[in-house]
Design an enzyme around this catalytic site. Sequence first.
Site, PDB file in Angstrom:
ATOM      1  N   PRO A 141       0.619  -1.051   0.010  1.00  0.00           N
ATOM      2  CG  PRO A 141       0.153  -0.926   2.255  1.00  0.00           C
ATOM      3  CD  PRO A 141       0.804  -1.816   1.438  1.00  0.00           C
ATOM      4  CB  THR A 142       2.408   3.588  -1.958  1.00  0.00           C
ATOM      5  OG1 THR A 142       1.608   3.282  -3.248  1.00  0.00           O
ATOM      6  CG2 THR A 142       3.473   2.704  -1.897  1.00  0.00           C
ATOM      7  N   GLY A 143       0.171   5.482  -0.030  1.00  0.00           N
ATOM      8  CA  GLY A 143      -0.884   6.684   0.066  1.00  0.00           C
ATOM      9  C   GLY A 143      -0.247   7.654  -0.919  1.00  0.00           C
TER      10      GLY A 143
ATOM     11  CG  HIS B 290       5.798   2.706   7.076  1.00  0.00           C
ATOM     12  ND1 HIS B 290       4.626   2.176   7.538  1.00  0.00           N
ATOM     13  CD2 HIS B 290       5.398   3.406   6.269  1.00  0.00           C
ATOM     14  CE1 HIS B 290       3.538   2.861   7.334  1.00  0.00           C
ATOM     15  NE2 HIS B 290       3.950   3.538   6.346  1.00  0.00           N
TER      16      HIS B 290
ATOM     17  NE  ARG C 248      14.300   0.650  -4.116  1.00  0.00           N
ATOM     18  CZ  ARG C 248      13.376   0.429  -3.121  1.00  0.00           C
ATOM     19  NH1 ARG C 248      12.871  -0.516  -2.858  1.00  0.00           N
ATOM     20  NH2 ARG C 248      13.577   1.351  -2.040  1.00  0.00           N
TER      21      ARG C 248
HETATM   22  C1  LIG Z   1       5.236   7.071  -1.097  1.00  0.00           C
HETATM   23  C2  LIG Z   1       4.820   5.806   0.037  1.00  0.00           C
HETATM   24  C3  LIG Z   1       3.480   5.680   0.709  1.00  0.00           C
HETATM   25  C4  LIG Z   1       3.280   4.865   1.547  1.00  0.00           C
HETATM   26  N1  LIG Z   1       2.019   4.748   2.180  1.00  0.00           N
HETATM   27  C5  LIG Z   1       1.773   3.828   2.837  1.00  0.00           C
HETATM   28  C6  LIG Z   1       0.458   3.703   3.412  1.00  0.00           C
HETATM   29  O1  LIG Z   1      -0.538   4.448   3.145  1.00  0.00           O
HETATM   30  N2  LIG Z   1       0.024   2.562   4.464  1.00  0.00           N
HETATM   31  C7  LIG Z   1       1.312   1.330   4.534  1.00  0.00           C
HETATM   32  O2  LIG Z   1       0.972   0.587   5.392  1.00  0.00           O
HETATM   33  N3  LIG Z   1       2.430   1.667   3.962  1.00  0.00           N
HETATM   34  C8  LIG Z   1       2.594   2.742   3.162  1.00  0.00           C
HETATM   35  N4  LIG Z   1       4.137   2.632   2.590  1.00  0.00           N
HETATM   36  C9  LIG Z   1       5.085   1.900   3.160  1.00  0.00           C
HETATM   37  C10 LIG Z   1       4.908   0.533   2.212  1.00  0.00           C
HETATM   38  O3  LIG Z   1       3.681  -0.087   2.383  1.00  0.00           O
HETATM   39  C11 LIG Z   1       5.965  -0.462   2.259  1.00  0.00           C
HETATM   40  O4  LIG Z   1       6.092  -0.760   3.527  1.00  0.00           O
HETATM   41  C12 LIG Z   1       7.279   0.192   1.853  1.00  0.00           C
HETATM   42  O5  LIG Z   1       7.242   1.066   0.683  1.00  0.00           O
HETATM   43  C13 LIG Z   1       8.208  -0.855   1.415  1.00  0.00           C
HETATM   44  O6  LIG Z   1       9.575  -0.427   0.976  1.00  0.00           O
HETATM   45  P1  LIG Z   1       9.864  -0.340  -0.390  1.00  0.00           P
HETATM   46  O7  LIG Z   1       9.307   0.766  -0.954  1.00  0.00           O
HETATM   47  O8  LIG Z   1      11.431  -0.280  -0.462  1.00  0.00           O
HETATM   48  O9  LIG Z   1       9.519  -1.496  -1.114  1.00  0.00           O
HETATM   49  C14 LIG Z   1       4.241   3.801   1.973  1.00  0.00           C
HETATM   50  C15 LIG Z   1       5.615   3.903   1.206  1.00  0.00           C
HETATM   51  C16 LIG Z   1       5.730   4.825   0.478  1.00  0.00           C
HETATM   52  C17 LIG Z   1       7.181   4.884  -0.295  1.00  0.00           C
END
Ligand SMILES: Cc1cc2nc3c(=O)[nH]c(=O)nc-3n(C[C@H](O)[C@H](O)[C@H](O)COP(=O)(O)O)c2cc1C
Length: 382
Positions: free
Chosen positions: A80-82, A278, A313
Amino acid sequence: MSVATASTVEELRQLARRRLPRAVFDFIDGASDDELTLRWNQDDFNRLAWLPRVLRNVTKRDCSTAILGEVAALPLIVAPTGLAALVWAEADALLATAATSAKVPFTISTSSSVRMEAIRERAPDSRLWFQVYPYKDRDLVRALISRAKAIECQALVLTVDVPILGRRLRDQRNRFTVPLRPTSRLVWDLVRCPTWTRHILTYGVPRMQNFVDGKRSASVTSLAALMTSNMDAGVTWDAIDWIRQQWGGKLVLKGVLRPDDAEQAVRLGVDAVAVSNHGGRQLDGVTSSIEVLPQIVASIAGRAEVYLDGGIRRGSDIAKAIALGATAVMAGRAGLYGVGAGGRAGADRAFAILADELDRCLTLIGCNSAKQLDVSCLLKRE
Ligand SMILES: Cc1cc2nc3c(=O)[nH]c(=O)nc-3n(C[C@H](O)[C@H](O)[C@H](O)COP(=O)(O)O)c2cc1C
């Protein structure tokens, strides 16, 4: 270089960096404080070296795996990414459809910038999961969960590593807010990034659409304000039972980094644990996810699925996590870099690169399937 010719996720990242305003790129690329954990998430994959087996017939290969009882083409879940639509209009829906083509689950963020119902409409065949935080306002959580049921999400991901929001220094330096504040840098970026500017002018500045109709969000203008006003530093393990009562289906606990917490989660009946920091966006200096994965796999001992989240990655990173006992990985930024580089085509490219790299990695280490990976395939470099 273009999206079509990009051959690594890092190349998609570079394309996204060129296409996006600085504050937006930094919002997805950045992490908290000194960004140590962000770096460790990747560096610790690079400290693992392969020990390939040779002379094994590897002509027929299969990267598929079962995730919560259903086959996925790859051991990959889109994390999930907000506010993803900051990088490309309707990015959440594009990522969901790209995930469907890649035959992997897609997790809708509570803070998604396309309403969850609209994502379902745009991606009717997608295997959708929904992520929630254990907000103080339990009526809000209940309402989100019941909407997730209505759009037939197959799993609920409860993120538990945000009692308060981590301090993202890049966002502070860029004076990043949602809606975006008109700084002189942003004005320059609007000129420098014409495709991005056109999207924003056409579709408007993204908002957390799952809240937009609710009375709670109407007066909240900044991401930080919305998050901090709802985050619950007082939340305890009792929340799991409460969530269970609201959500009868599969439950994933995201944000676990210790074997004793994993053990507790399993005792409370969660179906999967996501080993996650996260993406380095909460407490800086916490361990990388891959470093603690083996201990957590050992403590869970097959009683629940284990997902590795953070630093994916390369397809070979996926293989390393599977070799250390993960059922699958979750990837956040990889898809965001893709969609930021080129919308749906970029998201497709990101997942295709990961799939292709995973397949090549399996072949070269002498495995026919992800299921044959185990710890004997890896050596830790000091
Ligand atoms: C831009 C962004 C927004 C994110 N928003 C959320 C979110 O809304 N909820 C959540 O549980 N994790 C959120 N995350 C964390 C991601 O779910 C995930 O844990 C993390 O991106 C994993 O690392 P990676 O980007 O290296 O794959 C977010 C990460 C990013 C980069």
